[in-house]
Design a protein around this motif. Structure first.
Motif, PDB file in Angstrom:
ATOM      1  N   ARG A  21       0.835  -1.206   0.000  1.00 44.12           N
ATOM      2  CA  ARG A  21       0.000   0.000   0.000  1.00 44.12           C
ATOM      3  C   ARG A  21       0.862   1.245   0.000  1.00 44.12           C
ATOM      4  O   ARG A  21       0.551   2.227  -0.659  1.00 44.12           O
ATOM      5  N   GLN A  22       1.974   1.204   0.751  1.00 48.14           N
ATOM      6  CA  GLN A  22       2.866   2.360   0.808  1.00 48.14           C
ATOM      7  C   GLN A  22       3.429   2.676  -0.569  1.00 48.14           C
ATOM      8  O   GLN A  22       3.514   3.837  -0.958  1.00 48.14           O
ATOM      9  N   ALA A  23       3.811   1.651  -1.313  1.00 47.99           N
ATOM     10  CA  ALA A  23       4.340   1.854  -2.669  1.00 47.99           C
ATOM     11  C   ALA A  23       3.265   2.444  -3.579  1.00 47.99           C
ATOM     12  O   ALA A  23       3.547   3.291  -4.432  1.00 47.99           O
ATOM     13  N   TRP A  24       2.031   1.997  -3.396  1.00 51.19           N
ATOM     14  CA  TRP A  24       0.899   2.496  -4.182  1.00 51.19           C
ATOM     15  C   TRP A  24       0.721   3.997  -3.958  1.00 51.19           C
ATOM     16  O   TRP A  24       0.654   4.774  -4.900  1.00 51.19           O
ATOM     17  N   TYR A  25       0.670   4.397  -2.688  1.00 47.94           N
ATOM     18  CA  TYR A  25       0.479   5.808  -2.377  1.00 47.94           C
ATOM     19  C   TYR A  25       1.697   6.645  -2.758  1.00 47.94           C
ATOM     20  O   TYR A  25       1.562   7.789  -3.192  1.00 47.94           O
ATOM     21  N   LYS A  26       2.893   6.090  -2.624  1.00 47.69           N
ATOM     22  CA  LYS A  26       4.102   6.812  -3.015  1.00 47.69           C
ATOM     23  C   LYS A  26       4.096   7.070  -4.525  1.00 47.69           C
ATOM     24  O   LYS A  26       4.489   8.147  -4.982  1.00 47.69           O
ATOM     25  N   ALA A  27       3.632   6.107  -5.299  1.00 45.38           N
ATOM     26  CA  ALA A  27       3.549   6.274  -6.751  1.00 45.38           C
ATOM     27  C   ALA A  27       2.554   7.381  -7.102  1.00 45.38           C
ATOM     28  O   ALA A  27       2.796   8.187  -8.011  1.00 45.38           O
ATOM     29  N   ILE A  28       1.456   7.445  -6.378  1.00 41.88           N
ATOM     30  CA  ILE A  28       0.465   8.498  -6.606  1.00 41.88           C
ATOM     31  C   ILE A  28       1.064   9.864  -6.283  1.00 41.88           C
ATOM     32  O   ILE A  28       0.919  10.818  -7.044  1.00 41.88           O
ATOM     33  N   GLN A  29       1.770   9.960  -5.155  1.00 41.12           N
ATOM     34  CA  GLN A  29       2.411  11.225  -4.778  1.00 41.12           C
ATOM     35  C   GLN A  29       3.456  11.634  -5.805  1.00 41.12           C
ATOM     36  O   GLN A  29       3.556  12.808  -6.166  1.00 41.12           O
ATOM     37  N   ARG A  30       4.234  10.669  -6.299  1.00 36.63           N
ATOM     38  CA  ARG A  30       5.256  10.970  -7.301  1.00 36.63           C
ATOM     39  C   ARG A  30       4.610  11.506  -8.581  1.00 36.63           C
ATOM     40  O   ARG A  30       5.061  12.487  -9.159  1.00 36.63           O
ATOM     41  N   SER A  31       3.525  10.893  -8.993  1.00 41.72           N
ATOM     42  CA  SER A  31       2.815  11.337 -10.193  1.00 41.72           C
ATOM     43  C   SER A  31       2.274  12.756 -10.015  1.00 41.72           C
ATOM     44  O   SER A  31       2.390  13.595 -10.914  1.00 41.72           O
ATOM     45  N   ARG A  33       3.413  15.045  -8.000  1.00 37.97           N
ATOM     46  CA  ARG A  33       4.554  15.965  -7.947  1.00 37.97           C
ATOM     47  C   ARG A  33       5.070  16.265  -9.357  1.00 37.97           C
ATOM     48  O   ARG A  33       5.346  17.415  -9.699  1.00 37.97           O
ATOM     49  N   GLN A  34       5.140  15.250 -10.205  1.00 36.46           N
ATOM     50  CA  GLN A  34       5.601  15.437 -11.577  1.00 36.46           C
ATOM     51  C   GLN A  34       4.638  16.322 -12.367  1.00 36.46           C
ATOM     52  O   GLN A  34       5.062  17.168 -13.147  1.00 36.46           O
ATOM     53  N   GLN A  35       3.348  16.136 -12.142  1.00 42.00           N
ATOM     54  CA  GLN A  35       2.353  16.974 -12.814  1.00 42.00           C
ATOM     55  C   GLN A  35       2.485  18.427 -12.378  1.00 42.00           C
ATOM     56  O   GLN A  35       2.392  19.341 -13.197  1.00 42.00           O
ATOM     57  N   MET A  36       2.713  18.643 -11.085  1.00 41.44           N
ATOM     58  CA  MET A  36       2.869  19.998 -10.567  1.00 41.44           C
ATOM     59  C   MET A  36       4.114  20.651 -11.150  1.00 41.44           C
ATOM     60  O   MET A  36       4.084  21.820 -11.545  1.00 41.44           O
ATOM     61  N   LEU A  39       3.428  21.708 -14.688  1.00 39.92           N
ATOM     62  CA  LEU A  39       2.606  22.918 -14.729  1.00 39.92           C
ATOM     63  C   LEU A  39       3.437  24.162 -14.425  1.00 39.92           C
ATOM     64  O   LEU A  39       3.249  25.216 -15.039  1.00 39.92           O
ATOM     65  N   LEU A  40       4.361  24.042 -13.464  1.00 39.85           N
ATOM     66  CA  LEU A  40       5.221  25.175 -13.133  1.00 39.85           C
ATOM     67  C   LEU A  40       6.127  25.550 -14.303  1.00 39.85           C
ATOM     68  O   LEU A  40       6.323  26.736 -14.589  1.00 39.85           O
ATOM     69  N   VAL A  41       6.664  24.563 -14.992  1.00 44.48           N
ATOM     70  CA  VAL A  41       7.513  24.834 -16.167  1.00 44.48           C
ATOM     71  C   VAL A  41       6.706  25.532 -17.247  1.00 44.48           C
ATOM     72  O   VAL A  41       7.153  26.536 -17.816  1.00 44.48           O
ATOM     73  N   ILE A  42       5.514  25.042 -17.516  1.00 46.56           N
ATOM     74  CA  ILE A  42       4.655  25.660 -18.528  1.00 46.56           C
ATOM     75  C   ILE A  42       4.338  27.097 -18.146  1.00 46.56           C
ATOM     76  O   ILE A  42       4.375  28.003 -18.982  1.00 46.56           O
ATOM     77  N   HIS A  43       4.046  27.316 -16.874  1.00 48.21           N
ATOM     78  CA  HIS A  43       3.740  28.664 -16.397  1.00 48.21           C
ATOM     79  C   HIS A  43       4.934  29.595 -16.611  1.00 48.21           C
ATOM     80  O   HIS A  43       4.773  30.726 -17.089  1.00 48.21           O
ATOM     81  N   GLU A  44       6.136  29.134 -16.272  1.00 49.30           N
ATOM     82  CA  GLU A  44       7.332  29.965 -16.431  1.00 49.30           C
ATOM     83  C   GLU A  44       7.618  30.261 -17.898  1.00 49.30           C
ATOM     84  O   GLU A  44       8.013  31.374 -18.256  1.00 49.30           O
ATOM     85  N   VAL A  45       7.412  29.296 -18.768  1.00 46.02           N
ATOM     86  CA  VAL A  45       7.632  29.514 -20.204  1.00 46.02           C
ATOM     87  C   VAL A  45       6.648  30.542 -20.735  1.00 46.02           C
ATOM     88  O   VAL A  45       7.021  31.456 -21.463  1.00 46.02           O
ATOM     89  N   LYS A  46       5.392  30.413 -20.355  1.00 40.48           N
ATOM     90  CA  LYS A  46       4.386  31.377 -20.817  1.00 40.48           C
ATOM     91  C   LYS A  46       4.691  32.776 -20.297  1.00 40.48           C
ATOM     92  O   LYS A  46       4.512  33.760 -21.014  1.00 40.48           O
TER      93      LYS A  46
END
Length: 63
Positions: A21-31, A33-36, A39-46
């Motif tokens: 279960r810990q690996a499951w939730y860690k994978a969700i958190q990692r995903s 974080r990567q999405q965030m 979004l930050l990179v896109i915001h800075e480029v714009k």
């Protein structure tokens, strides 16, 4: 009439893939974080495009 749904728990689903279960939730958190970060990179480029569009365009061509 009620529809009955088969609901699998996180423990059952993660067990099917050989993970905890810990690996499951860690994978969700990692995903998330990567999405965030994306979004930050896109915001800075714009933001850079608004201030100096020619410089940003040249950087895209170089990369």
């Amino acid at each position: 009439m009620k529809k009955s749904r088969s609901r699998a728990s996180v423990k059952q689903m993660s067990g099917l893939f050989g993970k905890t279960r810990q690996a499951w939730y860690k994978a969700i958190q990692r995903s998330e974080r990567q999405q965030m970060q994306a979004l930050l990179v896109i915001h800075e480029v714009k933001k850079s495009e608004r201030t100096s569009p020619a410089v940003v365009s040249e950087n895209y061509i170089i990369c």
